[in-house]
Design a protein around this motif. Structure first.
Motif, mmCIF file in Angstrom:
data_model
loop_
_atom_site.group_PDB
_atom_site.id
_atom_site.type_symbol
_atom_site.label_atom_id
_atom_site.label_comp_id
_atom_site.label_asym_id
_atom_site.label_seq_id
_atom_site.Cartn_x
_atom_site.Cartn_y
_atom_site.Cartn_z
ATOM 1 N N LEU A 1 54.024 -40.697 -60.211
ATOM 2 C CA LEU A 1 54.074 -42.148 -60.006
ATOM 3 C C LEU A 1 53.908 -42.546 -58.547
ATOM 4 O O LEU A 1 53.861 -43.734 -58.231
ATOM 5 N N TYR A 2 53.834 -41.576 -57.637
ATOM 6 C CA TYR A 2 53.788 -41.911 -56.210
ATOM 7 C C TYR A 2 52.572 -42.765 -55.857
ATOM 8 O O TYR A 2 52.633 -43.599 -54.949
ATOM 9 N N GLY A 3 51.458 -42.551 -56.533
ATOM 10 C CA GLY A 3 50.255 -43.308 -56.221
ATOM 11 C C GLY A 3 50.154 -44.640 -56.939
ATOM 12 O O GLY A 3 49.223 -45.408 -56.685
ATOM 13 N N ASP A 4 51.094 -44.938 -57.820
ATOM 14 C CA ASP A 4 51.089 -46.199 -58.559
ATOM 15 C C ASP A 4 51.683 -47.293 -57.673
ATOM 16 O O ASP A 4 52.805 -47.171 -57.182
ATOM 17 N N ARG A 5 50.942 -48.364 -57.475
ATOM 18 C CA ARG A 5 51.381 -49.395 -56.536
ATOM 19 C C ARG A 5 52.514 -50.273 -57.066
ATOM 20 O O ARG A 5 53.129 -51.016 -56.295
ATOM 21 N N THR A 6 52.795 -50.236 -58.358
ATOM 22 C CA THR A 6 53.827 -51.115 -58.916
ATOM 23 C C THR A 6 55.012 -50.376 -59.527
ATOM 24 O O THR A 6 56.119 -50.924 -59.570
ATOM 25 N N ALA A 7 54.818 -49.138 -60.012
ATOM 26 C CA ALA A 7 55.863 -48.460 -60.787
ATOM 27 C C ALA A 7 57.147 -48.266 -59.985
ATOM 28 O O ALA A 7 58.232 -48.708 -60.402
ATOM 29 N N LEU A 8 57.063 -47.614 -58.839
ATOM 30 C CA LEU A 8 58.271 -47.326 -58.076
ATOM 31 C C LEU A 8 58.850 -48.549 -57.364
ATOM 32 O O LEU A 8 60.075 -48.710 -57.326
ATOM 33 N N PRO A 9 58.032 -49.455 -56.827
ATOM 34 C CA PRO A 9 58.634 -50.689 -56.302
ATOM 35 C C PRO A 9 59.423 -51.459 -57.358
ATOM 36 O O PRO A 9 60.481 -52.024 -57.070
ATOM 37 N N THR A 10 58.910 -51.473 -58.602
ATOM 38 C CA THR A 10 59.618 -52.177 -59.679
ATOM 39 C C THR A 10 60.955 -51.527 -59.968
ATOM 40 O O THR A 10 61.998 -52.196 -60.066
ATOM 41 N N SER A 11 60.965 -50.202 -60.123
ATOM 42 C CA SER A 11 62.214 -49.520 -60.456
ATOM 43 C C SER A 11 63.192 -49.556 -59.285
ATOM 44 O O SER A 11 64.404 -49.725 -59.481
ATOM 45 N N MET A 12 62.690 -49.432 -58.057
ATOM 46 C CA MET A 12 63.588 -49.434 -56.906
ATOM 47 C C MET A 12 64.277 -50.781 -56.750
ATOM 48 O O MET A 12 65.470 -50.850 -56.453
ATOM 49 N N ARG A 13 63.534 -51.857 -56.980
ATOM 50 C CA ARG A 13 64.130 -53.181 -56.909
ATOM 51 C C ARG A 13 65.201 -53.347 -57.984
ATOM 52 O O ARG A 13 66.289 -53.879 -57.725
ATOM 53 N N ALA A 14 64.910 -52.862 -59.190
ATOM 54 C CA ALA A 14 65.876 -52.948 -60.287
ATOM 55 C C ALA A 14 67.127 -52.134 -59.977
ATOM 56 O O ALA A 14 68.259 -52.554 -60.278
ATOM 57 N N LEU A 15 66.953 -50.965 -59.375
ATOM 58 C CA LEU A 15 68.093 -50.114 -59.040
ATOM 59 C C LEU A 15 68.941 -50.749 -57.936
ATOM 60 O O LEU A 15 70.178 -50.781 -58.034
ATOM 61 N N PHE A 16 68.310 -51.257 -56.895
ATOM 62 C CA PHE A 16 69.060 -51.937 -55.837
ATOM 63 C C PHE A 16 69.840 -53.116 -56.417
ATOM 64 O O PHE A 16 71.020 -53.314 -56.097
ATOM 65 N N ASP A 17 69.178 -53.913 -57.256
ATOM 66 C CA ASP A 17 69.847 -55.076 -57.852
ATOM 67 C C ASP A 17 71.050 -54.639 -58.686
ATOM 68 O O ASP A 17 72.114 -55.281 -58.644
ATOM 69 N N ALA A 18 70.888 -53.559 -59.456
ATOM 70 C CA ALA A 18 71.975 -53.101 -60.330
ATOM 71 C C ALA A 18 73.173 -52.625 -59.519
ATOM 72 O O ALA A 18 74.330 -52.864 -59.894
ATOM 73 N N VAL A 19 72.920 -51.957 -58.389
ATOM 74 C CA VAL A 19 74.028 -51.522 -57.537
ATOM 75 C C VAL A 19 74.711 -52.732 -56.915
ATOM 76 O O VAL A 19 75.946 -52.828 -56.877
ATOM 77 N N GLU A 20 73.912 -53.672 -56.449
ATOM 78 C CA GLU A 20 74.490 -54.850 -55.792
ATOM 79 C C GLU A 20 75.282 -55.721 -56.750
ATOM 80 O O GLU A 20 76.293 -56.313 -56.358
ATOM 81 N N ASN A 21 74.850 -55.793 -58.031
ATOM 82 C CA ASN A 21 75.608 -56.642 -58.964
ATOM 83 C C ASN A 21 76.690 -55.879 -59.715
ATOM 84 O O ASN A 21 77.366 -56.451 -60.576
ATOM 85 N N GLY A 22 76.853 -54.609 -59.392
ATOM 86 C CA GLY A 22 77.974 -53.842 -59.935
ATOM 87 C C GLY A 22 77.747 -53.196 -61.282
ATOM 88 O O GLY A 22 78.676 -52.597 -61.843
ATOM 89 N N THR A 23 76.536 -53.264 -61.829
ATOM 90 C CA THR A 23 76.285 -52.636 -63.131
ATOM 91 C C THR A 23 75.860 -51.180 -63.015
ATOM 92 O O THR A 23 75.737 -50.484 -64.030
ATOM 93 N N LEU A 24 75.648 -50.699 -61.785
ATOM 94 C CA LEU A 24 75.265 -49.304 -61.572
ATOM 95 C C LEU A 24 76.021 -48.775 -60.355
ATOM 96 O O LEU A 24 75.994 -49.384 -59.283
ATOM 97 N N THR A 25 76.689 -47.634 -60.548
ATOM 98 C CA THR A 25 77.438 -47.016 -59.462
ATOM 99 C C THR A 25 76.957 -45.580 -59.269
ATOM 100 O O THR A 25 77.309 -44.701 -60.062
#
Length: 323
Positions: free
Chosen positions: A256-280
């Motif tokens: 997925l490293y060469g995919d311009r959307t896959a990892l930015p999408t998941s990274m944003r979702a992961l950051f959001d989940a940590v910040e809102n407390g649903t992922l630790t």
């Protein structure tokens, strides 16, 4: 700079601290002063020359880096080696600015293991609310994140772990039930915990565990393979796949490293989940750079929980445990 250098393949003893030149400028890359380097099963496969992609010696391991750019940006990113060092190069496409509310230890757990968990669940298996899912090594790096992400999505998680302590942790993280991953009757235990065959499963051990997990998957179910930590690859019968209409998929994050959307999408979702407390993210032992060999021994023994890291700024002391 100091780095861990492999000049031969083999056991943990091949990981030696050396003084080496700093990496030079490379187009499209950022130079990063490393604070933490993530430790993963992939690093052990590299060390043993069983990794999916061959490496040339001498080699600096480490694919997961937390640090600061020369411009002062606090970033986390992925690399193809070079992470076990005081400075590393990260491609801009797989480097992300870390929000202020997320710690270094949390961020480094998200880069390789968090992205892997997210795409295994939502890209490869495409799990949906109400389905039942098996998650192996549920107290480990990928597993603990997958349990939380799946449970938050409404998925019924059957966690696998080798000790009572780890099984309790998996339930605390949101698993519906936890099963002893070392049991000879693993298939039956999974089905009993799930109330029948499961719709989907993750698998990263290989050997007999692969087959016992696959046998617990319902007709038309899905299984995603992302490792063989037990050291034994598994073979699957195409007749079995056809008879039960099973889908078995492989997953390797670098695709997925060469995919311009896959990892930015998941990274944003992961950051959001940590910040809102649903992922630790579970932070585990933190080792000085020159204790990389011990870190690999501990990971191979499967005794630690959470994310293991190298603190490249520290030298020769006992592992520091964080909470």
């Amino acid at each position: 700079m100091h780095a861990i250098v492999m000049r031969e393949f083999g056991g943990p003893e091949v990981l030696r601290t050396e003084e080496v030149p700093e990496p030079g400028h490379r187009a499209g890359h950022l130079a990063v002063e490393v604070s933490l380097a993530g430790i993963n099963y992939a690093d052990m496969h590299v060390r043993g020359n069983t990794y999916l992609a061959p490496v040339d010696l001498p080699y600096i391991p480490g694919n997961e880096v937390m640090g600061t750019t020369d411009a002062g940006r606090r970033v986390v990113g992925l690399s193809r080696g070079g992470g076990y060092a005081e400075r590393a190069l990260l491609h801009r496409r797989v480097t992300w600015d870390v929000p202020d509310g997320i710690s270094d230890e949390q961020a480094v757990a998200l880069a390789l293991q968090g992205n892997s968990a997210w795409h295994l669940l939502f890209t490869t298996l495409r799990v949906t609310a109400g389905e039942t899912l098996v998650v192996p090594a549920a107290a480990g790096g990928v597993g603990s994140l997958a349990v939380q992400l799946a449970a938050h999505a409404g998925v019924k998680v059957i966690a696998l772990a080798g000790s009572e302590e780890k099984r309790k942790l998996a339930v605390d993280l949101g698993a519906h039930a936890a099963v002893d991953s070392t049991a000879d009757d693993l298939t039956e235990r999974i089905r009993e915990a799930a109330g029948g065959p499961v719709a989907a499963a993750l698998e990263m051990t290989g050997g007999d565990t692969f087959h016992r997990t696959l046998d617990a998957v319902a007709p038309r179910g899905r299984l995603a393979v992302y490792g063989y930590a037990g050291g034994e690859l598994a073979q699957v019968s195409t007749r079995l796949l056809m008879e039960r209409s099973l889908s078995v998929s492989g997953f390797w994050l670098p695709q997925l490293y060469g995919d311009r959307t896959a990892l930015p999408t998941s990274m944003r979702a992961l950051f959001d989940a940590v910040e809102n407390g649903t992922l630790t993210p579970l932070t585990g032992a933190r080792y000085p750079l020159d204790r990389a060999a011990q870190a690999h021994r501990d990971l191979a023994a499967r005794t630690p929980t959470g994310k293991l890291t190298l603190d490249v700024r520290r030298r020769s002391s006992a592992p520091e445990h964080t909470t």
